[in-house]
Design a protein around this motif. Structure first.
Motif, mmCIF file in Angstrom:
data_model
loop_
_atom_site.group_PDB
_atom_site.id
_atom_site.type_symbol
_atom_site.label_atom_id
_atom_site.label_comp_id
_atom_site.label_asym_id
_atom_site.label_seq_id
_atom_site.Cartn_x
_atom_site.Cartn_y
_atom_site.Cartn_z
ATOM 1 N N VAL A 38 -0.281 10.432 9.755
ATOM 2 C CA VAL A 38 -0.754 9.605 8.633
ATOM 3 C C VAL A 38 -0.680 10.400 7.327
ATOM 4 C CG1 VAL A 38 -2.801 8.488 7.642
ATOM 5 C CG2 VAL A 38 -2.154 8.028 10.017
ATOM 6 N N ARG A 39 -1.092 11.659 7.351
ATOM 7 C CA ARG A 39 -0.994 12.475 6.120
ATOM 8 C C ARG A 39 0.452 12.617 5.667
ATOM 9 N NH1 ARG A 39 -4.426 17.563 7.627
ATOM 10 N NH2 ARG A 39 -4.235 16.621 9.652
ATOM 11 N N TYR A 40 1.357 12.773 6.611
ATOM 12 C CA TYR A 40 2.770 12.867 6.279
ATOM 13 C C TYR A 40 3.266 11.547 5.685
ATOM 14 C CZ TYR A 40 7.709 14.078 6.829
ATOM 15 O OH TYR A 40 9.032 14.356 6.595
ATOM 16 N N ALA A 41 2.853 10.445 6.308
ATOM 17 C CA ALA A 41 3.237 9.119 5.797
ATOM 18 C C ALA A 41 2.675 8.905 4.393
ATOM 19 C CB ALA A 41 2.740 8.022 6.738
ATOM 20 N N GLN A 42 1.465 9.369 4.146
ATOM 21 C CA GLN A 42 0.873 9.244 2.812
ATOM 22 C C GLN A 42 1.708 9.993 1.777
ATOM 23 O OE1 GLN A 42 -3.068 10.694 3.878
ATOM 24 N NE2 GLN A 42 -3.945 8.685 3.431
ATOM 25 N N ALA A 43 2.154 11.185 2.130
ATOM 26 C CA ALA A 43 3.000 11.957 1.206
ATOM 27 C C ALA A 43 4.311 11.226 0.946
ATOM 28 C CB ALA A 43 3.255 13.348 1.766
ATOM 29 N N ASN A 60 -3.474 3.271 13.027
ATOM 30 C CA ASN A 60 -3.854 4.656 12.748
ATOM 31 C C ASN A 60 -3.957 4.926 11.256
ATOM 32 O OD1 ASN A 60 -4.179 6.416 15.230
ATOM 33 N ND2 ASN A 60 -2.364 5.199 15.728
ATOM 34 N N PHE A 61 -3.124 4.274 10.466
ATOM 35 C CA PHE A 61 -3.209 4.446 9.022
ATOM 36 C C PHE A 61 -4.571 3.951 8.530
ATOM 37 C CE2 PHE A 61 -2.227 4.445 4.603
ATOM 38 C CZ PHE A 61 -1.201 5.371 4.449
ATOM 39 N N ARG A 62 -4.974 2.787 9.027
ATOM 40 C CA ARG A 62 -6.303 2.256 8.657
ATOM 41 C C ARG A 62 -7.407 3.190 9.116
ATOM 42 N NH1 ARG A 62 -5.430 -3.902 10.013
ATOM 43 N NH2 ARG A 62 -4.915 -4.645 7.936
ATOM 44 N N LYS A 63 -7.255 3.724 10.307
ATOM 45 C CA LYS A 63 -8.279 4.600 10.879
ATOM 46 C C LYS A 63 -8.486 5.852 10.035
ATOM 47 C CE LYS A 63 -9.465 6.793 15.273
ATOM 48 N NZ LYS A 63 -9.060 6.909 16.678
ATOM 49 N N PHE A 64 -7.404 6.472 9.575
ATOM 50 C CA PHE A 64 -7.509 7.737 8.865
ATOM 51 C C PHE A 64 -7.490 7.612 7.346
ATOM 52 C CE2 PHE A 64 -5.971 9.013 13.072
ATOM 53 C CZ PHE A 64 -6.968 9.920 13.394
ATOM 54 N N ALA A 65 -6.898 6.549 6.809
ATOM 55 C CA ALA A 65 -6.819 6.389 5.354
ATOM 56 C C ALA A 65 -7.758 5.304 4.843
ATOM 57 C CB ALA A 65 -5.380 6.082 4.935
ATOM 58 N N GLY A 66 -8.222 4.434 5.718
ATOM 59 C CA GLY A 66 -9.158 3.397 5.312
ATOM 60 C C GLY A 66 -8.525 2.139 4.754
ATOM 61 N N CYS A 67 -7.197 2.059 4.783
ATOM 62 C CA CYS A 67 -6.497 0.870 4.288
ATOM 63 C C CYS A 67 -5.110 0.821 4.927
ATOM 64 C CB CYS A 67 -6.396 0.907 2.762
ATOM 65 S SG CYS A 67 -5.529 2.347 2.113
ATOM 66 N N THR A 68 -4.371 -0.227 4.641
ATOM 67 C CA THR A 68 -3.015 -0.346 5.185
ATOM 68 C C THR A 68 -2.059 0.537 4.383
ATOM 69 O OG1 THR A 68 -2.377 -2.170 3.745
ATOM 70 C CG2 THR A 68 -3.459 -2.752 5.833
ATOM 71 N N PRO A 69 -0.898 0.827 4.917
ATOM 72 C CA PRO A 69 0.075 1.630 4.178
ATOM 73 C C PRO A 69 0.468 0.998 2.834
ATOM 74 C CG PRO A 69 0.704 1.493 6.476
ATOM 75 C CD PRO A 69 -0.451 0.579 6.294
ATOM 76 N N SER A 70 0.638 -0.318 2.792
ATOM 77 C CA SER A 70 1.015 -0.988 1.539
ATOM 78 C C SER A 70 -0.084 -0.852 0.493
ATOM 79 C CB SER A 70 1.290 -2.473 1.786
ATOM 80 O OG SER A 70 2.333 -2.623 2.706
ATOM 81 N N GLU A 71 -1.328 -1.039 0.922
ATOM 82 C CA GLU A 71 -2.460 -0.906 -0.011
ATOM 83 C C GLU A 71 -2.554 0.522 -0.527
ATOM 84 O OE1 GLU A 71 -5.377 -4.249 2.126
ATOM 85 O OE2 GLU A 71 -5.589 -2.114 2.614
ATOM 86 N N TRP A 72 -2.361 1.482 0.377
ATOM 87 C CA TRP A 72 -2.454 2.882 -0.022
ATOM 88 C C TRP A 72 -1.343 3.239 -1.017
ATOM 89 C CZ3 TRP A 72 -0.187 7.562 -0.417
ATOM 90 C CH2 TRP A 72 -1.034 8.675 -0.541
ATOM 91 N N GLN A 73 -0.157 2.737 -0.745
ATOM 92 C CA GLN A 73 0.986 3.029 -1.609
ATOM 93 C C GLN A 73 0.764 2.450 -2.995
ATOM 94 O OE1 GLN A 73 4.784 1.295 -0.529
ATOM 95 N NE2 GLN A 73 5.861 3.067 -1.379
ATOM 96 N N ALA A 74 0.239 1.244 -3.056
ATOM 97 C CA ALA A 74 -0.021 0.617 -4.352
ATOM 98 C C ALA A 74 -1.059 1.390 -5.154
ATOM 99 C CB ALA A 74 -0.486 -0.822 -4.146
ATOM 100 N N ALA A 75 -2.036 1.938 -4.484
ATOM 101 C CA ALA A 75 -3.105 2.677 -5.162
ATOM 102 C C ALA A 75 -2.723 4.107 -5.541
ATOM 103 C CB ALA A 75 -4.345 2.698 -4.293
ATOM 104 N N HIS A 76 -1.754 4.703 -4.852
ATOM 105 C CA HIS A 76 -1.470 6.139 -5.049
ATOM 106 C C HIS A 76 -0.053 6.465 -5.497
ATOM 107 C CE1 HIS A 76 -5.008 6.152 -2.399
ATOM 108 N NE2 HIS A 76 -5.319 7.252 -3.046
ATOM 109 N N ARG A 77 0.727 5.509 -5.796
ATOM 110 C CA ARG A 77 2.109 5.781 -6.169
ATOM 111 C C ARG A 77 2.168 6.483 -7.512
ATOM 112 N NH1 ARG A 77 6.584 1.363 -5.304
ATOM 113 N NH2 ARG A 77 7.551 2.735 -3.797
ATOM 114 N N ASN A 78 2.998 7.507 -7.594
ATOM 115 C CA ASN A 78 3.196 8.248 -8.858
ATOM 116 C C ASN A 78 4.368 7.669 -9.621
ATOM 117 O OD1 ASN A 78 1.076 9.929 -8.483
ATOM 118 N ND2 ASN A 78 2.282 11.615 -7.704
#
Length: 159
Positions: free
Chosen positions: A107-112, A141-159
């Motif tokens: 999940v951390r790798y996917a977040q990066a 697993n993304f929800r479990k460790f990041a607290g949201c879906t991959p799409s939601e996380w990407q929208a919130a953290h994209r540079n």
């Protein structure tokens, strides 16, 4: 009279000497075993620390978590230990099961990848690159460790 007094002293000293030796032996055995037990615990602790160091090295430097279908047996072989020790080391030190330990790295790798996704890679490609085999496992697993879906996380953290 004086001769009788000197004869009695050695006779009285023998039981006292025996009692002292027995007491010394008991204390030596008790404290000696305690010292050996503490020394063994320190040795076990350092062996567990070395095992944890080897596990983390394989995970971080070798990026072993990217291998799809990674098993506890494979990790155990790489760190030259057995499944029970490796599993126990991960549980005790990381507070995670083997699968959760691996998936937290993924999940951390996917977040990066999501954060630095300048190529516009689809989430399915990021899932594959992160070592997840199925989309449902990835999202769960993304929800479990990041607290949201991959799409939601990407929208919130994209540079």
């Amino acid at each position: 009279m004086l001769a009788i007094y000197f004869l009695e002293i050695p006779l009285l000293a023998i039981p006292s000497l025996l009692a002292s030796l027995i007491l010394f032996a008991i204390l030596y055995i008790f404290f000696g075993k305690r010292y050996v037990t503490e020394e063994s615990a320190l040795k076990d602790e350092s062996e567990e620390n070395m095992l944890l160091r080897d596990i983390l090295f394989e995970m971080e430097d070798g990026q072993l978590f990217l291998r799809k279908g990674l098993t506890l047996t494979e990790l155990s072989q790489l760190v030259a230990s057995n499944r029970s020790y490796v599993s126990s080391c991960i549980n005790d030190n990381m507070g995670l099961s083997f699968n959760d330990f691996i998936n937290s790295y993924r999940v951390r790798y996917a977040q990066a990848l999501l954060q630095w996704n300048s190529e516009g890679l689809p989430i399915s490609t990021i899932r594959d690159k992160s070592g997840f085999e199925t989309e449902s496992t990835f999202i769960r697993n993304f929800r479990k460790f990041a607290g949201c879906t991959p799409s939601e996380w990407q929208a919130a953290h994209r540079n």
